[in-house]
Design an enzyme around this catalytic site. Structure first.
Site, PDB file in Angstrom:
ATOM      1  N   ASP A 190      -6.730  -0.997 -23.404  1.00 16.63           N
ATOM      2  CA  ASP A 190      -7.356  -0.047 -22.487  1.00 16.63           C
ATOM      3  C   ASP A 190      -8.716   0.325 -23.070  1.00 16.63           C
ATOM      4  OD1 ASP A 190      -7.311   1.937 -20.217  1.00 16.63           O
ATOM      5  OD2 ASP A 190      -7.504   3.335 -21.901  1.00 16.63           O
ATOM      6  N   GLU A 274      -7.664  -4.660 -18.567  1.00 20.34           N
ATOM      7  CA  GLU A 274      -7.842  -4.159 -17.207  1.00 20.34           C
ATOM      8  C   GLU A 274      -9.170  -4.645 -16.637  1.00 20.34           C
ATOM      9  OE1 GLU A 274      -7.172   0.130 -14.917  1.00 20.34           O
ATOM     10  OE2 GLU A 274      -7.671   0.063 -17.046  1.00 20.34           O
ATOM     11  N   CYS A 327       3.706   7.063 -15.993  1.00 15.49           N
ATOM     12  CA  CYS A 327       4.453   7.311 -17.229  1.00 15.49           C
ATOM     13  C   CYS A 327       5.028   5.991 -17.724  1.00 15.49           C
ATOM     14  CB  CYS A 327       5.571   8.325 -16.991  1.00 15.49           C
ATOM     15  SG  CYS A 327       6.626   8.601 -18.444  1.00 15.49           S
ATOM     16  N   CYS A 330       9.263   6.522 -17.770  1.00 15.25           N
ATOM     17  CA  CYS A 330      10.084   6.660 -16.562  1.00 15.25           C
ATOM     18  C   CYS A 330       9.423   6.094 -15.316  1.00 15.25           C
ATOM     19  CB  CYS A 330      10.442   8.132 -16.336  1.00 15.25           C
ATOM     20  SG  CYS A 330       9.047   9.166 -15.834  1.00 15.25           S
ATOM     21  N   CYS A 346       4.631  14.266 -18.700  1.00 13.94           N
ATOM     22  CA  CYS A 346       5.287  13.716 -17.511  1.00 13.94           C
ATOM     23  C   CYS A 346       6.275  14.740 -16.945  1.00 13.94           C
ATOM     24  CB  CYS A 346       6.006  12.416 -17.861  1.00 13.94           C
ATOM     25  SG  CYS A 346       6.939  11.699 -16.484  1.00 13.94           S
ATOM     26  N   CYS A 349      10.201  13.012 -17.127  1.00 14.24           N
ATOM     27  CA  CYS A 349      10.985  12.897 -18.352  1.00 14.24           C
ATOM     28  C   CYS A 349      10.517  13.852 -19.450  1.00 14.24           C
ATOM     29  CB  CYS A 349      10.953  11.463 -18.880  1.00 14.24           C
ATOM     30  SG  CYS A 349       9.283  10.885 -19.317  1.00 14.24           S
ATOM     31  N   ASP A 356      -4.903   7.284 -23.294  1.00 10.60           N
ATOM     32  CA  ASP A 356      -5.323   5.907 -23.555  1.00 10.60           C
ATOM     33  C   ASP A 356      -4.156   5.043 -24.033  1.00 10.60           C
ATOM     34  OD1 ASP A 356      -7.884   6.699 -22.899  1.00 10.60           O
ATOM     35  OD2 ASP A 356      -8.410   7.178 -24.964  1.00 10.60           O
TER      36      ASP A 356
END
Length: 424
Positions: A190, A274, A327, A330, A346, A349, A356
């Site tokens: 990333d 990406e 996330c 989850c 999150c 969870c 990052d």
């Protein structure tokens, strides 16, 4: 171990004699002149007559131009760089017609790159010494690294940058590129601003910000340039001083990216990154300078060809994949995540995520799915061709036809692989 035969360009600095510098500067000017004249002819033919002019036609025109009294200087330099400039123009038009580039532009004496390309018939290569056409002595090249054993140059490109440095780029066929031993390691990357890259392993590589380091020196040199009289010799000296600072920044940045990308390719069989819209992001005036300093596009370009050379796999995840907002444990997707939020919790969870690192883990999971099953990581778009609102946040499951995760639905990032394989 597989051995590849690839064409590689080895760039060296050289120091021309006064006679060589004069000859090369004349050649640069003639190359620019021929390119602009041919572009003007082709543009006028289409605008006025809707007629296309081919490369062969411009090559015939070049022969006639050399016979004209006011263009007789074109015959005083090597003809090969002039022909190559016409080929470059043809390639520019081909890229335009296939919508890979914009319409060709005229070359500027002050802003365009000063370069000339020589093919095999226009230079002599003997005992490791390079002599160009119209020159009596070989170039004084600083061999900072060896050429591959037995390499024979096929093309030589001579250039001069804005800092006054001379370079020669020698294109050879390198038979020594060998694929690295196969492994099972994979990495998700990333890219960012504060951290140049964050890896799925938890490692972060700090952004060196080479431009910011030299901001004070650059500002002082630019103020000095602004005080010089226009067109004076002192202004030319001050402009070259500014160019040397910019060149130093670019050299350090490129060296850092080469070392970083080589390490990533050597250590990992699968590299996932990406697909960022760098051109669009550069329109943000508050971030443009920092993004340019990070040089994300060059980072991806290096990963691309190094993976191809050394038998690694590079997977590029679609830019609309919500890697930061999902996330990694989850699979719950946040509605929004402002750029200033570097950590978030999150709601599904209760896991506290580093923005990052979480994005890198999701990028890796998506890349593993693509590598295993060949599915694409591209969300569905609306009729306008652009993902908007909630549609821009669709997960990879929706890209392959699986139902989207809902609020509270538990879906681990590691299960993307099984989901894609079952639906693809």
């Amino acid at each position: 171990m597989e051995t590849l035969r690839v064409k590689r360009a080895f760039k060296y600095r050289f120091y021309p004699t006064t006679e060589q510098a004069v000859e090369l500067l004349r050649t640069f000017g003639c190359v620019r002149k021929v390119y602009n004249m041919a572009l003007d002819v082709r543009s006028r033919a289409w605008t006025e007559e809707k007629r296309r002019v081919s490369y062969a036609a411009t090559s015939s025109m070049l022969t006639e131009w050399k016979k004209e009294e006011d263009l007789a200087f074109l015959a005083e330099v090597s003809s090969v760089p002039l022909q190559q400039s016409l080929r470059h123009l043809q390639a520019a038009f081909s890229n335009f017609f296939t919508k890979r580039a914009q319409y060709p532009r005229f070359k500027s004496r002050k802003k365009s790159r000063a370069a000339a390309e020589y093919t095999r018939s226009a230079f002599t290569w003997r005992d490791g010494r390079l002599t160009l056409a119209k020159m009596d002595t070989p170039l004084d090249i600083r061999w900072s690294r060896r050429l591959p054993d037995g390499a024979e140059p096929s093309t030589v490109t001579v250039s001069r940058d804005s800092a006054g440095r001379w370079f020669v780029s020698i294109l050879v066929e390198d038979a020594g590129v060998r694929a690295l031993p196969a492994g099972d390691s994979a990495i998700g990357i990333d890219v960012g601003i504060n951290s140049l890259i964050a890896l799925s392993t938890g490692e972060k590589v700090t952004n060196p910000r080479f431009h910011k380091r030299d901001t004070a020196r650059l500002a002082a040199a630019q103020r000095e340039l602004a005080r010089k009289e226009k067109g004076s010799r002192n202004q030319a000296k001050a402009r070259e001083k500014v160019a040397r600072i910019h060149a130093r920044i670019a050299d350090r940045r490129r060296d850092h990216l080469h070392k970083l990308t080589t390490r990533l390719v050597q250590e990992n069989q699968l590299v996932v990154i990406e697909d960022l819209p760098v051109r669009g992001l550069m329109r943000n005036h508050t971030l443009a300078r920092t993004i340019a300093d990070a040089s994300w596009a060059e980072l991806r370009s290096m990963l691309d060809y190094k993976c191809a050379w050394y038998g690694r796999e590079l997977v590029v995840v679609d830019r609309f994949f919500p890697s930061s907002r999902t996330c990694a444990l989850c699979g719950l997707i946040r509605e929004a995540l402002p750029l200033g939020v570097r950590q978030w919790t999150c709601e599904g969870c209760g896991t506290c995520h580093d923005r990052d690192h979480n994005a890198a883990e999701n990028i890796l999971a998506a890349g593993l799915a693509v590598s295993a099953c060949g599915a694409g990581v591209r969300p569905q778009r609306n009729s306008s061709g652009r993902a908007v609102g909630d549609e821009a946040g669709k997960t990879m499951a929706q890209a392959v036809g699986a139902p989207p995760p809902r609020a509270g639905r538990r879906q681990t990032a590691n299960s993307w692989k099984a989901m894609v394989c079952s639906t693809g």
